[in-house]
Write a protein that holds these residues in place. Structure first.
Motif, PDB file in Angstrom:
ATOM      1  N   ASN A   1      31.515  29.770  17.483  1.00  0.00           N
ATOM      2  CA  ASN A   1      31.447  28.857  16.405  1.00  0.00           C
ATOM      3  C   ASN A   1      32.891  27.574  16.831  1.00  0.00           C
ATOM      4  OD1 ASN A   1      30.879  31.268  15.822  1.00  0.00           O
ATOM      5  ND2 ASN A   1      30.005  29.529  13.867  1.00  0.00           N
ATOM      6  N   ASP A   2      33.825  27.825  18.277  1.00  0.00           N
ATOM      7  CA  ASP A   2      34.604  26.598  18.580  1.00  0.00           C
ATOM      8  C   ASP A   2      33.330  25.806  19.710  1.00  0.00           C
ATOM      9  OD1 ASP A   2      36.621  28.414  17.373  1.00  0.00           O
ATOM     10  OD2 ASP A   2      36.591  29.598  19.218  1.00  0.00           O
ATOM     11  N   LEU A   3      32.621  25.697  19.902  1.00  0.00           N
ATOM     12  CA  LEU A   3      31.914  24.648  20.114  1.00  0.00           C
ATOM     13  C   LEU A   3      30.868  24.152  19.276  1.00  0.00           C
ATOM     14  CD1 LEU A   3      29.309  27.088  22.964  1.00  0.00           C
ATOM     15  CD2 LEU A   3      31.950  25.237  23.580  1.00  0.00           C
ATOM     16  N   ALA A   4      31.347  22.600  20.515  1.00  0.00           N
ATOM     17  CA  ALA A   4      30.411  21.335  18.861  1.00  0.00           C
ATOM     18  C   ALA A   4      29.402  21.951  19.205  1.00  0.00           C
ATOM     19  CB  ALA A   4      30.353  19.908  19.627  1.00  0.00           C
ATOM     20  N   MET A   5      28.093  21.858  17.764  1.00  0.00           N
ATOM     21  CA  MET A   5      27.194  21.862  18.091  1.00  0.00           C
ATOM     22  C   MET A   5      26.028  21.281  18.694  1.00  0.00           C
ATOM     23  SD  MET A   5      25.186  23.990  15.418  1.00  0.00           S
ATOM     24  CE  MET A   5      25.688  23.681  13.717  1.00  0.00           C
ATOM     25  N   THR A   6      26.292  20.463  19.422  1.00  0.00           N
ATOM     26  CA  THR A   6      25.817  19.798  20.961  1.00  0.00           C
ATOM     27  C   THR A   6      25.430  21.190  21.772  1.00  0.00           C
ATOM     28  OG1 THR A   6      26.402  18.656  21.539  1.00  0.00           O
ATOM     29  CG2 THR A   6      24.662  18.090  20.386  1.00  0.00           C
ATOM     30  N   GLU A   7      26.473  21.505  21.794  1.00  0.00           N
ATOM     31  CA  GLU A   7      27.074  22.347  22.425  1.00  0.00           C
ATOM     32  C   GLU A   7      26.596  23.805  21.902  1.00  0.00           C
ATOM     33  OE1 GLU A   7      31.396  20.727  24.934  1.00  0.00           O
ATOM     34  OE2 GLU A   7      31.576  21.536  22.652  1.00  0.00           O
TER      35      GLU A   7
ATOM     36  N   HIS B   1      38.245  38.530  25.573  1.00  0.00           N
ATOM     37  CA  HIS B   1      38.128  37.339  24.736  1.00  0.00           C
ATOM     38  C   HIS B   1      37.937  36.169  24.476  1.00  0.00           C
ATOM     39  CE1 HIS B   1      40.453  40.296  21.992  1.00  0.00           C
ATOM     40  NE2 HIS B   1      40.639  40.669  22.637  1.00  0.00           N
ATOM     41  N   PHE B   2      36.902  35.832  25.154  1.00  0.00           N
ATOM     42  CA  PHE B   2      36.696  34.372  25.725  1.00  0.00           C
ATOM     43  C   PHE B   2      34.891  33.826  25.175  1.00  0.00           C
ATOM     44  CE2 PHE B   2      36.707  37.162  29.446  1.00  0.00           C
ATOM     45  CZ  PHE B   2      35.165  36.965  30.113  1.00  0.00           C
ATOM     46  N   LEU B   3      34.341  33.336  24.919  1.00  0.00           N
ATOM     47  CA  LEU B   3      32.676  32.919  24.550  1.00  0.00           C
ATOM     48  C   LEU B   3      31.927  33.710  26.157  1.00  0.00           C
ATOM     49  CD1 LEU B   3      29.782  32.412  23.622  1.00  0.00           C
ATOM     50  CD2 LEU B   3      31.110  30.278  23.661  1.00  0.00           C
ATOM     51  N   HIS B   4      31.518  34.981  25.937  1.00  0.00           N
ATOM     52  CA  HIS B   4      30.575  34.258  27.047  1.00  0.00           C
ATOM     53  C   HIS B   4      28.815  35.960  25.972  1.00  0.00           C
ATOM     54  CE1 HIS B   4      32.688  38.279  26.339  1.00  0.00           C
ATOM     55  NE2 HIS B   4      32.018  39.099  27.338  1.00  0.00           N
ATOM     56  N   ALA B   5      27.817  35.290  26.884  1.00  0.00           N
ATOM     57  CA  ALA B   5      26.376  36.125  25.579  1.00  0.00           C
ATOM     58  C   ALA B   5      25.637  37.162  27.204  1.00  0.00           C
ATOM     59  CB  ALA B   5      25.406  35.214  25.691  1.00  0.00           C
ATOM     60  N   HIS B   6      25.714  38.986  26.676  1.00  0.00           N
ATOM     61  CA  HIS B   6      25.144  39.805  27.343  1.00  0.00           C
ATOM     62  C   HIS B   6      23.877  39.591  27.632  1.00  0.00           C
ATOM     63  CE1 HIS B   6      29.046  41.787  28.446  1.00  0.00           C
ATOM     64  NE2 HIS B   6      29.239  41.922  26.910  1.00  0.00           N
TER      65      HIS B   6
ATOM     66  N   ASN C   1      17.913  42.421  25.397  1.00  0.00           N
ATOM     67  CA  ASN C   1      19.229  42.585  24.447  1.00  0.00           C
ATOM     68  C   ASN C   1      19.615  41.223  24.858  1.00  0.00           C
ATOM     69  OD1 ASN C   1      18.975  46.376  24.171  1.00  0.00           O
ATOM     70  ND2 ASN C   1      18.099  45.078  22.809  1.00  0.00           N
ATOM     71  N   TYR C   2      20.409  40.053  23.886  1.00  0.00           N
ATOM     72  CA  TYR C   2      20.863  39.602  24.241  1.00  0.00           C
ATOM     73  C   TYR C   2      22.206  39.792  23.398  1.00  0.00           C
ATOM     74  CZ  TYR C   2      17.149  36.968  25.569  1.00  0.00           C
ATOM     75  OH  TYR C   2      15.855  36.345  26.031  1.00  0.00           O
ATOM     76  N   ASP C   3      23.677  40.032  23.790  1.00  0.00           N
ATOM     77  CA  ASP C   3      24.504  40.169  22.959  1.00  0.00           C
ATOM     78  C   ASP C   3      25.556  39.503  23.509  1.00  0.00           C
ATOM     79  OD1 ASP C   3      26.538  42.504  21.162  1.00  0.00           O
ATOM     80  OD2 ASP C   3      25.915  43.978  22.710  1.00  0.00           O
ATOM     81  N   ILE C   4      26.489  39.140  22.120  1.00  0.00           N
ATOM     82  CA  ILE C   4      27.533  38.325  22.001  1.00  0.00           C
ATOM     83  C   ILE C   4      28.844  38.581  21.305  1.00  0.00           C
ATOM     84  CG2 ILE C   4      28.776  35.436  21.242  1.00  0.00           C
ATOM     85  CD1 ILE C   4      26.106  34.554  21.968  1.00  0.00           C
TER      86      ILE C   4
ATOM     87  N   PHE D   1      24.114  26.310  25.040  1.00  0.00           N
ATOM     88  CA  PHE D   1      24.425  27.465  25.591  1.00  0.00           C
ATOM     89  C   PHE D   1      23.494  28.527  24.765  1.00  0.00           C
ATOM     90  CE2 PHE D   1      26.833  31.768  24.785  1.00  0.00           C
ATOM     91  CZ  PHE D   1      27.354  31.640  25.823  1.00  0.00           C
ATOM     92  N   LEU D   2      23.418  28.748  23.449  1.00  0.00           N
ATOM     93  CA  LEU D   2      21.975  29.266  22.882  1.00  0.00           C
ATOM     94  C   LEU D   2      20.838  29.202  23.762  1.00  0.00           C
ATOM     95  CD1 LEU D   2      23.381  29.676  19.694  1.00  0.00           C
ATOM     96  CD2 LEU D   2      23.446  31.287  21.204  1.00  0.00           C
ATOM     97  N   GLN D   3      20.366  28.005  24.468  1.00  0.00           N
ATOM     98  CA  GLN D   3      18.748  27.794  24.860  1.00  0.00           C
ATOM     99  C   GLN D   3      19.223  28.309  26.331  1.00  0.00           C
ATOM    100  OE1 GLN D   3      17.988  23.312  25.869  1.00  0.00           O
ATOM    101  NE2 GLN D   3      15.415  24.265  24.991  1.00  0.00           N
TER     102      GLN D   3
END
Length: 155
Positions: free
Chosen positions: A59-65, A99-104, A90-93, A69-71
């Protein structure tokens, strides 16, 4: 700088190391982040998406970011699906420990014990994250990393 110092350095700030080109686990730069191979491989092909800037949460990213990221997370999933042929992904955030954004992105395999396959990967024993036999080894895991990286570069 000694090799051990380099290893410590990139692990201290994985995102900055990816941006500088010094994170050896980076497989590809995608529109929304960096696809990196996992430090542990008890589920072969496990990878992580790092954002292109340091933020605490999606949620700290702008909507386009966020969208990028999700794409990109799903593009990384496509690569793992194509190369590893898991039964599912399995996707996991989370952000609870780091304590930084990353997606497994975890490939899940029919060969896993049933009590683990039907549950989140975090129910595996803690030792799976620290056992030497699962730690990334370029001789053992490098070929799989290279295949996923090649798939990502194909676009």
């Amino acid at each position: 700088m000694k090799r051990d110092d380099l290893v410590t350095d990139w692990r201290t700030n994985r995102i900055q190391a990816a941006l500088k080109g010094t994170n050896p686990m980076v497989m590809a730069e995608l529109p929304g982040g960096f696809a990196v191979f996992g430090d542990v491989q008890f589920l072969p092909g496990y990878s992580v998406l790092l954002p292109k800037k340091e933020v605490g949460a999606l949620n700290d990213l702008a909507m386009t970011e966020r969208t990028a990221f999700l794409q990109s997370m799903t593009i990384l999933g496509d690569a793992i699906q194509a190369i590893c042929q898991p039964v599912r992904l399995n996707y996991d955030i989370l952000g609870n420990t780091d304590h930084f954004l990353h997606a497994h992105v975890f490939p899940r395999y029919q060969s896993e014990p049933a009590e683990y396959l039907r549950n989140p990967v975090w129910t595996y024993p803690t030792e799976n994250w620290t056992k030497a036999e699962y730690a990334f080894d370029s001789q053992k895991h490098g070929p799989l990393m290279a295949k996923i990286a090649a798939y990502l570069r194909q676009g």
